[in-house]
Design an enzyme around this catalytic site. Structure first.
Site, PDB file in Angstrom:
ATOM      1  N   ARG A  73     -19.154   0.670  -0.806  1.00  0.00           N
ATOM      2  CA  ARG A  73     -17.792   0.668  -1.360  1.00  0.00           C
ATOM      3  C   ARG A  73     -17.746   0.134  -2.785  1.00  0.00           C
ATOM      4  O   ARG A  73     -16.788   0.397  -3.517  1.00  0.00           O
ATOM      5  CB  ARG A  73     -16.874  -0.172  -0.476  1.00  0.00           C
ATOM      6  CG  ARG A  73     -17.282  -1.639  -0.395  1.00  0.00           C
ATOM      7  CD  ARG A  73     -16.365  -2.454   0.490  1.00  0.00           C
ATOM      8  NE  ARG A  73     -16.878  -3.806   0.675  1.00  0.00           N
ATOM      9  CZ  ARG A  73     -16.178  -4.799   1.215  1.00  0.00           C
ATOM     10  NH1 ARG A  73     -14.948  -4.583   1.624  1.00  0.00           N
ATOM     11  NH2 ARG A  73     -16.706  -5.997   1.365  1.00  0.00           N
ATOM     12  N   ARG A  87       8.673  -6.919 -10.360  1.00  0.00           N
ATOM     13  CA  ARG A  87       8.015  -5.609 -10.312  1.00  0.00           C
ATOM     14  C   ARG A  87       8.970  -4.423 -10.440  1.00  0.00           C
ATOM     15  O   ARG A  87       8.518  -3.308 -10.727  1.00  0.00           O
ATOM     16  CB  ARG A  87       7.204  -5.494  -9.024  1.00  0.00           C
ATOM     17  CG  ARG A  87       6.140  -6.577  -8.882  1.00  0.00           C
ATOM     18  CD  ARG A  87       5.237  -6.686 -10.096  1.00  0.00           C
ATOM     19  NE  ARG A  87       4.174  -7.678  -9.914  1.00  0.00           N
ATOM     20  CZ  ARG A  87       3.239  -7.948 -10.801  1.00  0.00           C
ATOM     21  NH1 ARG A  87       3.237  -7.314 -11.960  1.00  0.00           N
ATOM     22  NH2 ARG A  87       2.312  -8.858 -10.554  1.00  0.00           N
ATOM     23  N   GLN A 116      -2.967  -6.176  -8.549  1.00  0.00           N
ATOM     24  CA  GLN A 116      -1.815  -6.738  -9.239  1.00  0.00           C
ATOM     25  C   GLN A 116      -0.826  -7.322  -8.221  1.00  0.00           C
ATOM     26  O   GLN A 116      -0.293  -8.423  -8.397  1.00  0.00           O
ATOM     27  CB  GLN A 116      -1.154  -5.616 -10.045  1.00  0.00           C
ATOM     28  CG  GLN A 116      -0.287  -6.052 -11.197  1.00  0.00           C
ATOM     29  CD  GLN A 116       0.204  -4.849 -12.000  1.00  0.00           C
ATOM     30  OE1 GLN A 116       0.290  -3.735 -11.478  1.00  0.00           O
ATOM     31  NE2 GLN A 116       0.535  -5.064 -13.249  1.00  0.00           N
ATOM     32  N   GLU A 133      -5.496  -6.002   4.985  1.00  0.00           N
ATOM     33  CA  GLU A 133      -5.870  -4.764   4.294  1.00  0.00           C
ATOM     34  C   GLU A 133      -6.884  -3.953   5.101  1.00  0.00           C
ATOM     35  O   GLU A 133      -7.723  -4.514   5.817  1.00  0.00           O
ATOM     36  CB  GLU A 133      -6.454  -5.096   2.916  1.00  0.00           C
ATOM     37  CG  GLU A 133      -6.726  -3.870   2.056  1.00  0.00           C
ATOM     38  CD  GLU A 133      -7.172  -4.230   0.643  1.00  0.00           C
ATOM     39  OE1 GLU A 133      -7.417  -3.299  -0.159  1.00  0.00           O
ATOM     40  OE2 GLU A 133      -7.277  -5.438   0.332  1.00  0.00           O
ATOM     41  N   ALA A 177     -12.913  -1.591   4.222  1.00  0.00           N
ATOM     42  CA  ALA A 177     -13.979  -0.630   3.911  1.00  0.00           C
ATOM     43  C   ALA A 177     -15.343  -1.144   4.362  1.00  0.00           C
ATOM     44  O   ALA A 177     -16.356  -0.481   4.144  1.00  0.00           O
ATOM     45  CB  ALA A 177     -13.985  -0.325   2.415  1.00  0.00           C
TER      46      ALA A 177
END
Length: 301
Positions: free
Chosen positions: A196, A223, A109, A120, A123
């Protein structure tokens, strides 16, 4: 949220080191640097770095050589003018870099705000921790019957317990299978980038998120709003308090004109004028749709 002793020691070490600088600094933000602010059950927000302060906004607006005018009231008035008239570039002179730990479904989101720099946790290279977001009972709600994007009444009793059990069991089972596929004991083990895919959307990820103040205010306006989904709103509310300490004059204007303000359409302005003139205006005579009228009444009665 729990930090390991190693993580706490790393934060303490970073905060113990001070350096002389000619840069403008915000005392409020200096107190926030590196500290982890807990969000949800395992999440966090912390400031890694920042640039600029309230004076940087006014300096850019005036394109001056110094730090703006001496009188704080003059700077505050200018910042409020800039906010009131939707100027953007002076606020872009300030930037902040956050470290955020958040559930994947919240990250998906969040990433829709495409006006930031993001890196980020991967993984593909690393193994994700066994940490999942499980809602507190007071945030476990049914689907709203009037809003396709929202929540309705709280789940209670056996139904709430059943849903929480399913969330916990599915998350743990998925992670057990994730570990099992990665394991190289007696087998080759599946590549991390493939294993993952079996993890649920409530597993926690982490990222660095760098954004300028103008776009951060846009993020917070959406938000931190009462209609935003609770989970992302929880992060936005923590960030609001951080920004308030960082640029108190700019945040005060933002709180007044954006969070606490309302934008009116031409039709809404005309309805208010007609009401002030003593006319009784209904939805049918307003020229608004039912949805517009409902939102108008929500603010103006």
């Amino acid at each position: 949220m729990t930090l390991t002793p190693e993580q706490e020691a790393e934060i303490a070490e970073a905060r113990s080191q001070t350096r002389p600088t000619l840069r403008a600094v915000s005392e409020g933000m200096e107190r926030r640097l590196y500290l982890a602010h807990p969000v949800l059950d395992h999440g966090l927000v912390r400031v890694i770095d920042y640039m600029g302060d309230d004076a940087a906004i006014t300096q850019a607006a005036r394109v001056s050589y110094g730090r703006g005018t001496k009188a704080v009231s003059n700077d505050e008035g200018l910042i409020r003018y800039l906010m009131r008239h939707w100027h953007s570039t002076p606020f872009e002179m300030c930037e902040v870099k956050f470290h955020v730990k958040l559930p994947v479904f919240v990250a998906r989101q969040w990433i829709r705000h495409r006006t930031a720099n993001v890196n980020e946790y991967s993984a593909r290279y690393s193994i994700l921790d066994r940490e999942f977001y499980i809602p507190a009972p007071e945030h476990l709600a049914a689907q709203s019957t009037v809003n396709n994007q929202g929540r309705g009444e709280l789940l209670e009793g056996e139904e709430a317990a059943r849903v929480l059990d399913i969330l916990r069991e599915d998350a743990m089972r998925a992670y057990d299978h994730y570990e099992g596929m990665l394991s190289q004991e007696g087998q080759k083990g599946l590549a991390r980038e493939l294993a993952r895919m079996n993890l649920p959307a409530n597993v926690y990820t982490q990222w660095y998120w760098k954004v300028d103040l103008h776009n951060l205010f846009h993020f917070l306006r959406l938000r931190a709003d009462a209609h935003a989904q609770y989970e992302i709103r929880a992060y936005a509310e923590v960030m609001c308090q951080i920004v308030k300490d960082w640029v108190p004059l700019a945040y005060g204007a933002f709180e007044d004109y954006r969070l606490g303000g309302a934008t009116l359409s031409g039709k809404a302005i005309e309805v208010l004028k007609r009401r002030l003139a003593g006319e009784v205006v209904t939805q049918e005579t307003s020229g608004m749709s039912k949805g517009e009228w409902r939102e108008f009444e929500g603010v103006w009665g």
